[in-house]
Scaffold this motif. Sequence first.
Motif, PDB file in Angstrom:
ATOM      1  N   HIS A   1       0.825  -1.209   0.000  1.00  8.23           N
ATOM      2  CA  HIS A   1       0.000   0.000   0.000  1.00  8.23           C
ATOM      3  C   HIS A   1       0.862   1.263   0.000  1.00  8.23           C
ATOM      4  N   CYS A   2       1.441   1.520  -1.142  1.00  3.63           N
ATOM      5  CA  CYS A   2       2.386   2.642  -1.224  1.00  3.63           C
ATOM      6  C   CYS A   2       1.694   3.998  -1.141  1.00  3.63           C
ATOM      7  N   ASP A   3       0.429   4.061  -1.515  1.00  9.24           N
ATOM      8  CA  ASP A   3      -0.264   5.341  -1.403  1.00  9.24           C
ATOM      9  C   ASP A   3      -0.415   5.737   0.055  1.00  9.24           C
TER      10      ASP A   3
ATOM     11  N   CYS B   1       6.196   0.474   2.258  1.00 13.00           N
ATOM     12  CA  CYS B   1       5.665  -0.537   1.329  1.00 13.00           C
ATOM     13  C   CYS B   1       6.820  -1.184   0.572  1.00 13.00           C
ATOM     14  N   ILE B   2       6.568  -2.396   0.063  1.00 14.68           N
ATOM     15  CA  ILE B   2       7.586  -3.125  -0.709  1.00 14.68           C
ATOM     16  C   ILE B   2       7.772  -2.408  -2.047  1.00 14.68           C
ATOM     17  N   SER B   3       8.873  -1.674  -2.144  1.00  9.20           N
ATOM     18  CA  SER B   3       9.092  -0.821  -3.313  1.00  9.20           C
ATOM     19  C   SER B   3      10.579  -0.522  -3.429  1.00  9.20           C
ATOM     20  N   GLU B   4      10.968   0.026  -4.584  1.00 14.29           N
ATOM     21  CA  GLU B   4      12.395   0.333  -4.748  1.00 14.29           C
ATOM     22  C   GLU B   4      12.863   1.361  -3.720  1.00 14.29           C
ATOM     23  N   ARG B   5      11.962   2.224  -3.295  1.00 15.47           N
ATOM     24  CA  ARG B   5      12.350   3.216  -2.288  1.00 15.47           C
ATOM     25  C   ARG B   5      12.815   2.531  -0.992  1.00 15.47           C
ATOM     26  N   LEU B   6      12.037   1.533  -0.546  1.00 15.40           N
ATOM     27  CA  LEU B   6      12.395   0.827   0.691  1.00 15.40           C
ATOM     28  C   LEU B   6      13.785   0.200   0.560  1.00 15.40           C
ATOM     29  N   PHE B   7      14.032  -0.470  -0.572  1.00 14.54           N
ATOM     30  CA  PHE B   7      15.315  -1.162  -0.724  1.00 14.54           C
ATOM     31  C   PHE B   7      16.467  -0.181  -0.893  1.00 14.54           C
TER      32      PHE B   7
ATOM     33  N   MET C   1      17.230   1.164   2.585  1.00 12.34           N
ATOM     34  CA  MET C   1      17.952   0.175   3.399  1.00 12.34           C
ATOM     35  C   MET C   1      19.390   0.024   2.895  1.00 12.34           C
ATOM     36  N   ALA C   2      19.564   0.094   1.577  1.00  9.07           N
ATOM     37  CA  ALA C   2      20.925   0.017   1.006  1.00  9.07           C
ATOM     38  C   ALA C   2      21.782   1.164   1.548  1.00  9.07           C
ATOM     39  N   ASP C   3      21.190   2.357   1.576  1.00 11.80           N
ATOM     40  CA  ASP C   3      21.936   3.513   2.097  1.00 11.80           C
ATOM     41  C   ASP C   3      22.348   3.295   3.551  1.00 11.80           C
TER      42      ASP C   3
ATOM     43  N   VAL D   1       8.452  -9.784 -14.599  1.00 14.06           N
ATOM     44  CA  VAL D   1       8.678  -8.342 -14.471  1.00 14.06           C
ATOM     45  C   VAL D   1       8.197  -7.895 -13.094  1.00 14.06           C
ATOM     46  N   PRO D   2       8.886  -6.906 -12.509  1.00 14.10           N
ATOM     47  CA  PRO D   2       8.451  -6.411 -11.199  1.00 14.10           C
ATOM     48  C   PRO D   2       7.200  -5.547 -11.341  1.00 14.10           C
ATOM     49  N   ASP D   3       6.522  -5.325 -10.257  1.00 17.32           N
ATOM     50  CA  ASP D   3       5.389  -4.398 -10.232  1.00 17.32           C
ATOM     51  C   ASP D   3       5.880  -3.024 -10.698  1.00 17.32           C
ATOM     52  N   SER D   4       5.253  -2.511 -11.727  1.00 14.24           N
ATOM     53  CA  SER D   4       5.805  -1.312 -12.378  1.00 14.24           C
ATOM     54  C   SER D   4       5.567  -0.041 -11.565  1.00 14.24           C
ATOM     55  N   LYS D   5       4.559  -0.048 -10.722  1.00 17.76           N
ATOM     56  CA  LYS D   5       4.322   1.130  -9.872  1.00 17.76           C
ATOM     57  C   LYS D   5       5.341   1.197  -8.751  1.00 17.76           C
ATOM     58  N   ARG D   6       5.603   0.030  -8.157  1.00 21.88           N
ATOM     59  CA  ARG D   6       6.454   0.013  -6.963  1.00 21.88           C
ATOM     60  C   ARG D   6       7.938  -0.117  -7.299  1.00 21.88           C
ATOM     61  N   PHE D   7       8.246  -0.691  -8.470  1.00 19.79           N
ATOM     62  CA  PHE D   7       9.646  -0.827  -8.906  1.00 19.79           C
ATOM     63  C   PHE D   7       9.784  -0.233 -10.305  1.00 19.79           C
ATOM     64  N   PRO D   8       9.521   1.079 -10.446  1.00 15.60           N
ATOM     65  CA  PRO D   8       9.451   1.682 -11.794  1.00 15.60           C
ATOM     66  C   PRO D   8      10.754   1.551 -12.580  1.00 15.60           C
ATOM     67  N   ARG D   9      11.896   1.501 -11.907  1.00 15.92           N
ATOM     68  CA  ARG D   9      13.166   1.422 -12.643  1.00 15.92           C
ATOM     69  C   ARG D   9      13.677  -0.010 -12.780  1.00 15.92           C
ATOM     70  N   GLY D  10      12.902  -0.981 -12.268  1.00 14.86           N
ATOM     71  CA  GLY D  10      13.256  -2.386 -12.486  1.00 14.86           C
ATOM     72  C   GLY D  10      14.277  -2.920 -11.504  1.00 14.86           C
ATOM     73  N   ILE D  11      14.460  -4.243 -11.557  1.00 11.34           N
ATOM     74  CA  ILE D  11      15.349  -4.905 -10.598  1.00 11.34           C
ATOM     75  C   ILE D  11      16.820  -4.712 -10.977  1.00 11.34           C
ATOM     76  N   ALA D  12      17.110  -4.654 -12.272  1.00 10.93           N
ATOM     77  CA  ALA D  12      18.510  -4.439 -12.678  1.00 10.93           C
ATOM     78  C   ALA D  12      19.022  -3.112 -12.115  1.00 10.93           C
TER      79      ALA D  12
END
Length: 415
Positions: A43-45, A51-57, A60-62, A94-105
């Motif tokens: 539920h990113c909204d 929420c499980i999204s590229e932002r979260l990862f 955490m990476a930072d 393919v990843p969820d395009s809303k939550r991982f807009p730039r992809g896993i690569a």
Amino acid sequence: GLLRPSGMFLLALVAQGLTLENGLLRTPPMGWLAWERFRCNIHCDEDPKNCISERLFMEMADRLAQDGWRDLGYVYLNIDDCWIGGRDDKGRLVPDSKRFPRGIAFLADYAHSLGLKLGIYEDMGNMTCMGFPGTTLDTVELDAQTFAGWKVDMLKMDGCFSTSEERAQGYPKMSAALNATGRPIAFSCSWPAYEGGLPPKVNYTLLANICNLWRNYDDIQDSWNSVLSILDWFVKHQDILQPLAGPGHWNDPDMLLIGNFGLSFEESRSQMALWTMLAAPLFMSTDLRTITPQNMDILQNPLMIKINQDPLGIQGRRIYEVLEEVYKRPLTNEASALVFFSRRTDMPYHFHTSLAKLNFPRAKVYDAQNIFSGEIISGLWSENNFTVVINPSGVVMWYLNPVKNMDISETMYQL
Ligand code: GLA
């Protein structure tokens, strides 16, 4: 592929009893895994930070890179369930395009740029445990190639929504498919957890051949009861499980809860100490953006990590159990680690013992370092009685080093 048969290699195979030789995870993996803390929050909204999204990862990476984690060995940044959007017209995941807009690569590149490794999750079955598209027998190779193409470094393969027969074909097939990509990808297999975790239903000889680590038992939940039930199962079956672990192939009692809501301070230290004795993977699953200094201290204790990462890779055992419990793990250079654990819930318990009573060899001298306080007891003879005070649901943990070149013979000592 990664396997280069040669005389030496065959010799190594014989010596090690045929284990997975992708050269990975010579010590238990360390890092961060999303599941226990962040679950399937999509539920990113409503909850963009969690929420499980590229932002979260990325966040955490930072934290892993900037707050000392990476430099202590916590290098894996692992995605769990609920990242998948579907399959494209060529059948590729393919990843969820809303939550991982730039992809896993993109995420993998981001992790690599920070000196981290990226892990991903799939399920050997029709669907993941949360109902996202799974890997079926006919998509194993394609999915392995997709992950390698994204430069992923680890795959956790779950086992929901499949039959025993499908898993028996699928896990070895995925291992071979990962190998065939030529990219070193550590392989975490949940297979045994879906078959009761014990022989004869689980063939651990085969497991060690195809997986770098495996979930043997139930999912951890954010409670002390859950920690105890997992510990109890691992100890009950330690004669079977303890010999299975070693460089490149580990038992996985599941994630660390430290930093979350269910464990007290003493319980947090206990999980860290006991998981270290079990030579367990150290996957944190907590919010590294808000973790307290006290919990960071537990997770970032250098001597604790050194013990967890001991190059011999021998899993420890419970060696004593009356009112309190003692766990022992052999380490390199004849060192060892001891954990004194109390399940009492009334008051600190005074445990009187000696190393000799704990079956250490007679007439030996040790230096004992307390892993949490740093205090050192020098010149402790096996026969010396000592007392450790163990807090309720707590541990006392020692790193024991034999004192070498003691100029005293056993005869002199006995005089
Ligand atoms: C299973 C696994 C967990 C987690 C969830 C995700 O329950 O054992 O570790 O991956 O699936 O749905």
